[in-house]
Scaffold this motif. Structure first.
Motif, PDB file in Angstrom:
ATOM      1  N   VAL A  59      39.750  50.036  57.406  1.00 25.96           N
ATOM      2  CA  VAL A  59      38.875  48.864  57.449  1.00 25.96           C
ATOM      3  C   VAL A  59      39.398  47.772  56.516  1.00 25.96           C
ATOM      4  N   ILE A  60      39.810  48.165  55.328  1.00 23.21           N
ATOM      5  CA  ILE A  60      40.276  47.176  54.355  1.00 23.21           C
ATOM      6  C   ILE A  60      41.559  46.512  54.833  1.00 23.21           C
ATOM      7  N   PHE A  61      42.557  47.321  55.235  1.00 24.10           N
ATOM      8  CA  PHE A  61      43.826  46.731  55.657  1.00 24.10           C
ATOM      9  C   PHE A  61      43.696  45.988  56.987  1.00 24.10           C
ATOM     10  N   GLY A  62      42.838  46.454  57.868  1.00 16.22           N
ATOM     11  CA  GLY A  62      42.581  45.708  59.094  1.00 16.22           C
ATOM     12  C   GLY A  62      41.965  44.354  58.810  1.00 16.22           C
ATOM     13  N   SER A  63      41.021  44.333  57.882  1.00 11.00           N
ATOM     14  CA  SER A  63      40.382  43.066  57.517  1.00 11.00           C
ATOM     15  C   SER A  63      41.373  42.118  56.848  1.00 11.00           C
ATOM     16  N   LEU A  64      42.187  42.664  55.945  1.00 12.22           N
ATOM     17  CA  LEU A  64      43.187  41.822  55.287  1.00 12.22           C
ATOM     18  C   LEU A  64      44.183  41.252  56.290  1.00 12.22           C
ATOM     19  N   MET A  65      44.596  42.070  57.257  1.00 14.36           N
ATOM     20  CA  MET A  65      45.548  41.582  58.250  1.00 14.36           C
ATOM     21  C   MET A  65      44.914  40.500  59.114  1.00 14.36           C
ATOM     22  N   TRP A  87      46.106  48.129  64.811  1.00 15.77           N
ATOM     23  CA  TRP A  87      47.341  47.933  64.050  1.00 15.77           C
ATOM     24  C   TRP A  87      47.304  48.743  62.751  1.00 15.77           C
ATOM     25  N   ALA A  88      46.169  48.688  62.047  1.00 19.14           N
ATOM     26  CA  ALA A  88      46.063  49.388  60.765  1.00 19.14           C
ATOM     27  C   ALA A  88      46.189  50.897  60.955  1.00 19.14           C
ATOM     28  N   MET A  89      45.571  51.440  61.994  1.00 18.12           N
ATOM     29  CA  MET A  89      45.639  52.883  62.242  1.00 18.12           C
ATOM     30  C   MET A  89      47.054  53.319  62.603  1.00 18.12           C
ATOM     31  N   VAL A  90      47.707  52.576  63.466  1.00 21.24           N
ATOM     32  CA  VAL A  90      49.070  52.909  63.885  1.00 21.24           C
ATOM     33  C   VAL A  90      50.027  52.781  62.705  1.00 21.24           C
ATOM     34  N   THR A  91      49.841  51.769  61.886  1.00 23.24           N
ATOM     35  CA  THR A  91      50.711  51.578  60.727  1.00 23.24           C
ATOM     36  C   THR A  91      50.466  52.652  59.673  1.00 23.24           C
ATOM     37  N   ALA A  92      49.209  52.971  59.414  1.00 27.13           N
ATOM     38  CA  ALA A  92      48.900  53.991  58.397  1.00 27.13           C
ATOM     39  C   ALA A  92      49.357  55.371  58.841  1.00 27.13           C
ATOM     40  N   ALA A  93      49.356  55.630  60.130  1.00 22.07           N
ATOM     41  CA  ALA A  93      49.808  56.928  60.640  1.00 22.07           C
ATOM     42  C   ALA A  93      51.328  56.984  60.757  1.00 22.07           C
ATOM     43  N   THR A  94      52.005  55.950  60.320  1.00 22.79           N
ATOM     44  CA  THR A  94      53.466  55.811  60.345  1.00 22.79           C
ATOM     45  C   THR A  94      54.041  55.968  61.750  1.00 22.79           C
ATOM     46  N   VAL A  95      53.265  55.589  62.761  1.00 20.25           N
ATOM     47  CA  VAL A  95      53.768  55.609  64.137  1.00 20.25           C
ATOM     48  C   VAL A  95      54.495  54.304  64.425  1.00 20.25           C
ATOM     49  N   GLY A  96      53.834  53.183  64.189  1.00 21.71           N
ATOM     50  CA  GLY A  96      54.446  51.872  64.332  1.00 21.71           C
ATOM     51  C   GLY A  96      54.964  51.567  65.721  1.00 21.71           C
ATOM     52  N   TYR A  97      54.081  51.425  66.698  1.00 21.50           N
ATOM     53  CA  TYR A  97      54.498  51.166  68.081  1.00 21.50           C
ATOM     54  C   TYR A  97      55.232  49.841  68.226  1.00 21.50           C
ATOM     55  N   GLY A  98      54.906  48.841  67.424  1.00 21.17           N
ATOM     56  CA  GLY A  98      55.554  47.544  67.523  1.00 21.17           C
ATOM     57  C   GLY A  98      54.865  46.594  68.479  1.00 21.17           C
ATOM     58  N   SER A 140      49.744  54.190  52.878  1.00 21.44           N
ATOM     59  CA  SER A 140      49.666  55.344  53.782  1.00 21.44           C
ATOM     60  C   SER A 140      50.652  56.426  53.375  1.00 21.44           C
ATOM     61  N   LEU A 141      51.818  56.049  52.870  1.00 24.38           N
ATOM     62  CA  LEU A 141      52.768  57.065  52.406  1.00 24.38           C
ATOM     63  C   LEU A 141      52.218  57.821  51.209  1.00 24.38           C
ATOM     64  N   VAL A 142      51.620  57.088  50.287  1.00 22.70           N
ATOM     65  CA  VAL A 142      51.093  57.724  49.083  1.00 22.70           C
ATOM     66  C   VAL A 142      49.889  58.606  49.406  1.00 22.70           C
ATOM     67  N   ILE A 143      49.004  58.126  50.259  1.00 28.01           N
ATOM     68  CA  ILE A 143      47.769  58.847  50.552  1.00 28.01           C
ATOM     69  C   ILE A 143      47.971  59.948  51.580  1.00 28.01           C
ATOM     70  N   LEU A 144      48.802  59.722  52.593  1.00 35.00           N
ATOM     71  CA  LEU A 144      48.945  60.688  53.682  1.00 35.00           C
ATOM     72  C   LEU A 144      50.195  61.553  53.568  1.00 35.00           C
ATOM     73  N   ALA A 145      51.349  60.939  53.400  1.00 36.40           N
ATOM     74  CA  ALA A 145      52.604  61.679  53.510  1.00 36.40           C
ATOM     75  C   ALA A 145      52.885  62.554  52.288  1.00 36.40           C
ATOM     76  N   LEU A 146      52.668  62.058  51.095  1.00 38.04           N
ATOM     77  CA  LEU A 146      52.982  62.850  49.910  1.00 38.04           C
ATOM     78  C   LEU A 146      52.117  64.099  49.784  1.00 38.04           C
ATOM     79  N   PRO A 147      50.804  64.031  50.013  1.00 35.76           N
ATOM     80  CA  PRO A 147      50.014  65.265  49.936  1.00 35.76           C
ATOM     81  C   PRO A 147      50.440  66.315  50.965  1.00 35.76           C
ATOM     82  N   VAL A 148      50.921  65.889  52.106  1.00 34.44           N
ATOM     83  CA  VAL A 148      51.382  66.856  53.107  1.00 34.44           C
ATOM     84  C   VAL A 148      52.570  67.644  52.557  1.00 34.44           C
ATOM     85  N   GLY A 149      53.478  66.985  51.882  1.00 36.49           N
ATOM     86  CA  GLY A 149      54.611  67.673  51.262  1.00 36.49           C
ATOM     87  C   GLY A 149      54.172  68.646  50.182  1.00 36.49           C
ATOM     88  N   VAL A 150      53.214  68.232  49.383  1.00 33.46           N
ATOM     89  CA  VAL A 150      52.706  69.112  48.324  1.00 33.46           C
ATOM     90  C   VAL A 150      52.026  70.337  48.928  1.00 33.46           C
TER      91      VAL A 150
END
Length: 135
Positions: A2-8, A57-68, A88-98
């Protein structure tokens, strides 16, 4: 999201209003006009028509899919995009590695425990067999 969608939307969605198409227009490039001797902005319909539209856009970008299919063209929009990607990398991707590393360690401990239980069972079976043979 919601925040990043609103900012965009604030960065990209509010361009020049086109009353014919009922959409906002944004600058997507510039062309040289030889008759006037100036650069003229090339306008196109913005894909960020409302805050709910930017959620895609925010969901696709945060999920690191990036359709373009939607992308920012303004410097402020690009900054919001970078912030969204880093967040999204800090919140989603790094915890998955841990979690994956922790799972591997727990699985190795489980396998070791199973091996030690199997050895104990074998020793107990030998003791029971020898006790039965003495009878």
């Amino acid at each position: 999201i919601v925040i990043f969608g609103s900012l965009m939307y604030l960065a990209e969605g509010q361009g020049k209003w086109d009353p014919d198409t009922h959409t906002y227009l944004r600058v997507v490039g510039s062309n040289w006009n030889a008759t006037s001797g100036e650069w003229q902005d090339v306008l196109d319909s913005s894909p960020f028509q409302s805050i709910p539209h930017t959620f895609w856009w925010a969901m696709v970008t945060a999920a690191t899919v990036g359709y373009g299919d939607h992308y920012p063209t303004t410097p402020l929009g690009k900054l919001v995009a970078v912030m969204t990607m880093v967040f999204s990398l800090v919140i989603l991707a790094l915890p998955v590695g841990v979690m994956g590393g922790t799972f591997s360690q727990v699985w190795a401990d489980y396998k070791d425990q199973c091996k030690s239980q199997a050895i104990k069972m074998e020793e107990e079976e030998k003791k029971i067999t020898s006790a039965i043979q003495r009878l």
